[in-house]
Design a protein around this motif. Sequence first.
Motif, PDB file in Angstrom:
ATOM      1  N   GLY A 289      -4.423  51.778 -65.682  1.00 31.69           N
ATOM      2  CA  GLY A 289      -3.373  52.738 -65.971  1.00 31.69           C
ATOM      3  C   GLY A 289      -3.830  54.160 -65.724  1.00 31.69           C
ATOM      4  N   PRO A 290      -3.083  55.136 -66.214  1.00 31.91           N
ATOM      5  CA  PRO A 290      -3.366  56.534 -65.946  1.00 31.91           C
ATOM      6  C   PRO A 290      -4.763  56.969 -66.362  1.00 31.91           C
ATOM      7  N   ALA A 291      -5.299  56.396 -67.425  1.00 29.57           N
ATOM      8  CA  ALA A 291      -6.653  56.775 -67.855  1.00 29.57           C
ATOM      9  C   ALA A 291      -7.668  56.421 -66.784  1.00 29.57           C
ATOM     10  N   GLY A 292      -7.372  55.430 -65.967  1.00 22.97           N
ATOM     11  CA  GLY A 292      -8.263  55.013 -64.892  1.00 22.97           C
ATOM     12  C   GLY A 292      -8.050  55.816 -63.624  1.00 22.97           C
ATOM     13  N   GLY A 293      -7.283  56.903 -63.681  1.00 31.81           N
ATOM     14  CA  GLY A 293      -7.077  57.763 -62.539  1.00 31.81           C
ATOM     15  C   GLY A 293      -5.864  57.407 -61.699  1.00 31.81           C
ATOM     16  N   GLU A 294      -5.104  56.422 -62.091  1.00 31.79           N
ATOM     17  CA  GLU A 294      -3.916  56.048 -61.332  1.00 31.79           C
ATOM     18  C   GLU A 294      -2.757  56.965 -61.697  1.00 31.79           C
ATOM     19  N   ARG A 295      -1.754  56.969 -60.821  1.00 30.85           N
ATOM     20  CA  ARG A 295      -0.544  57.724 -61.120  1.00 30.85           C
ATOM     21  C   ARG A 295       0.222  57.038 -62.238  1.00 30.85           C
ATOM     22  N   ALA A 296       1.071  57.801 -62.901  1.00 34.71           N
ATOM     23  CA  ALA A 296       1.946  57.233 -63.919  1.00 34.71           C
ATOM     24  C   ALA A 296       2.847  56.184 -63.281  1.00 34.71           C
ATOM     25  N   VAL A 297       3.122  55.133 -64.029  1.00 32.84           N
ATOM     26  CA  VAL A 297       3.931  54.020 -63.537  1.00 32.84           C
ATOM     27  C   VAL A 297       5.265  54.046 -64.275  1.00 32.84           C
ATOM     28  N   PRO A 298       6.405  54.033 -63.547  1.00 34.54           N
ATOM     29  CA  PRO A 298       7.696  53.983 -64.237  1.00 34.54           C
ATOM     30  C   PRO A 298       7.789  52.745 -65.141  1.00 34.54           C
ATOM     31  N   VAL A 299       8.370  52.938 -66.314  1.00 29.69           N
ATOM     32  CA  VAL A 299       8.464  51.883 -67.316  1.00 29.69           C
ATOM     33  C   VAL A 299       9.913  51.749 -67.759  1.00 29.69           C
ATOM     34  N   GLU A 300      10.409  50.507 -67.773  1.00 27.00           N
ATOM     35  CA  GLU A 300      11.744  50.223 -68.296  1.00 27.00           C
ATOM     36  C   GLU A 300      11.602  49.357 -69.533  1.00 27.00           C
ATOM     37  N   TRP A 301      12.549  49.490 -70.463  1.00 29.51           N
ATOM     38  CA  TRP A 301      12.482  48.731 -71.709  1.00 29.51           C
ATOM     39  C   TRP A 301      13.866  48.268 -72.135  1.00 29.51           C
ATOM     40  N   THR A 302      13.869  47.293 -73.022  1.00 30.31           N
ATOM     41  CA  THR A 302      15.086  46.848 -73.683  1.00 30.31           C
ATOM     42  C   THR A 302      14.688  46.086 -74.938  1.00 30.31           C
ATOM     43  N   VAL A 303      15.670  45.793 -75.760  1.00 33.70           N
ATOM     44  CA  VAL A 303      15.483  44.921 -76.921  1.00 33.70           C
ATOM     45  C   VAL A 303      16.445  43.762 -76.745  1.00 33.70           C
ATOM     46  N   VAL A 304      15.918  42.542 -76.887  1.00 29.96           N
ATOM     47  CA  VAL A 304      16.750  41.338 -76.770  1.00 29.96           C
ATOM     48  C   VAL A 304      16.678  40.556 -78.073  1.00 29.96           C
ATOM     49  N   GLU A 305      17.763  39.895 -78.392  1.00 27.60           N
ATOM     50  CA  GLU A 305      17.789  39.021 -79.568  1.00 27.60           C
ATOM     51  C   GLU A 305      17.201  37.671 -79.200  1.00 27.60           C
ATOM     52  N   SER A 306      16.519  37.062 -80.159  1.00 25.01           N
ATOM     53  CA  SER A 306      15.950  35.732 -79.948  1.00 25.01           C
ATOM     54  C   SER A 306      15.991  34.971 -81.267  1.00 25.01           C
ATOM     55  N   VAL A 307      15.643  33.706 -81.226  1.00 20.48           N
ATOM     56  CA  VAL A 307      15.624  32.898 -82.445  1.00 20.48           C
ATOM     57  C   VAL A 307      14.529  33.344 -83.414  1.00 20.48           C
ATOM     58  N   ILE A 308      13.616  34.170 -82.966  1.00 11.63           N
ATOM     59  CA  ILE A 308      12.574  34.700 -83.854  1.00 11.63           C
ATOM     60  C   ILE A 308      12.794  36.175 -84.167  1.00 11.63           C
ATOM     61  N   GLY A 309      13.992  36.671 -83.867  1.00 11.58           N
ATOM     62  CA  GLY A 309      14.329  38.065 -84.147  1.00 11.58           C
ATOM     63  C   GLY A 309      14.302  38.902 -82.883  1.00 11.58           C
ATOM     64  N   PRO A 310      14.602  40.198 -83.028  1.00  7.01           N
ATOM     65  CA  PRO A 310      14.662  41.073 -81.857  1.00  7.01           C
ATOM     66  C   PRO A 310      13.284  41.292 -81.240  1.00  7.01           C
ATOM     67  N   LEU A 311      13.232  41.208 -79.914  1.00  8.22           N
ATOM     68  CA  LEU A 311      12.005  41.421 -79.156  1.00  8.22           C
ATOM     69  C   LEU A 311      12.151  42.670 -78.293  1.00  8.22           C
ATOM     70  N   PHE A 312      11.161  43.527 -78.370  1.00  7.20           N
ATOM     71  CA  PHE A 312      11.076  44.688 -77.488  1.00  7.20           C
ATOM     72  C   PHE A 312      10.370  44.223 -76.219  1.00  7.20           C
ATOM     73  N   LEU A 313      10.960  44.501 -75.065  1.00  5.18           N
ATOM     74  CA  LEU A 313      10.356  44.151 -73.783  1.00  5.18           C
ATOM     75  C   LEU A 313      10.217  45.410 -72.944  1.00  5.18           C
ATOM     76  N   ALA A 314       9.106  45.515 -72.230  1.00  6.51           N
ATOM     77  CA  ALA A 314       8.914  46.619 -71.298  1.00  6.51           C
ATOM     78  C   ALA A 314       8.283  46.079 -70.025  1.00  6.51           C
ATOM     79  N   ALA A 315       8.656  46.680 -68.904  1.00  6.88           N
ATOM     80  CA  ALA A 315       8.118  46.267 -67.609  1.00  6.88           C
ATOM     81  C   ALA A 315       7.878  47.487 -66.739  1.00  6.88           C
ATOM     82  N   THR A 316       6.931  47.321 -65.840  1.00  7.11           N
ATOM     83  CA  THR A 316       6.698  48.283 -64.776  1.00  7.11           C
ATOM     84  C   THR A 316       7.057  47.584 -63.477  1.00  7.11           C
TER      85      THR A 316
END
Length: 190
Positions: A8-35
């Motif tokens: 990641g950025p600490a390793g000298g790489e450029r910032a990576v765009p990140v998308e997120w959402t929250v989805v409902e599941s049988v174990i409760g709401p899950l936060f998901l993020a992806a690059t």
Amino acid sequence: MDIDAGAGPAGGERAVPVEWTVVESVIGPLFLAATGRGLVRVEFHADAARRERMLDRLAGQLGAEPVECASGLLAEAIRRLDRYFAGEARDFDLPLDWSLATGFNRQVLRELAASVPYGTVVGYGELARRVGQPGAAQAVGAAMGANPLPVVVPCHRVVESDGGLGGFGGGLETKRRLLALEGVLPEPLF
């Protein structure tokens, strides 16, 4: 598919765009993020306060302000999770961005993802042995606790050598429910 992203950025790489959402599941709401590299974060119990903490943490870790589900980066992960929780899928086969796991933790988590299939469990000590560190059962436990991709990288499948559940960042009831879903434990009576 498995993407072995850098540190990641600490390793000298450029910032990576990140998308997120929250989805409902049988174990409760899950936060998901992806690059663009793949799924980078899953978080249990994603209430509003936890979601805000995760957004702040991801911005710092990845060097970019996360945006809510803008381009569809999470669409396949959401479909796979829905199928998993419906009992229709046994693996995820998703691109994963490993940039939030490093060193020993990454080694252990990759071994877990590759070698402990749906419906099975492994002991902390056995997983340590598999990565060439037979005395590192406690360090394996710490790696499970730091897993940025729970459920997808199935830390719920790691148990104590005597058959005890061990710990779990999502709570023991969540671990029990995931293991019951996979047929390892019986479904609760009520």
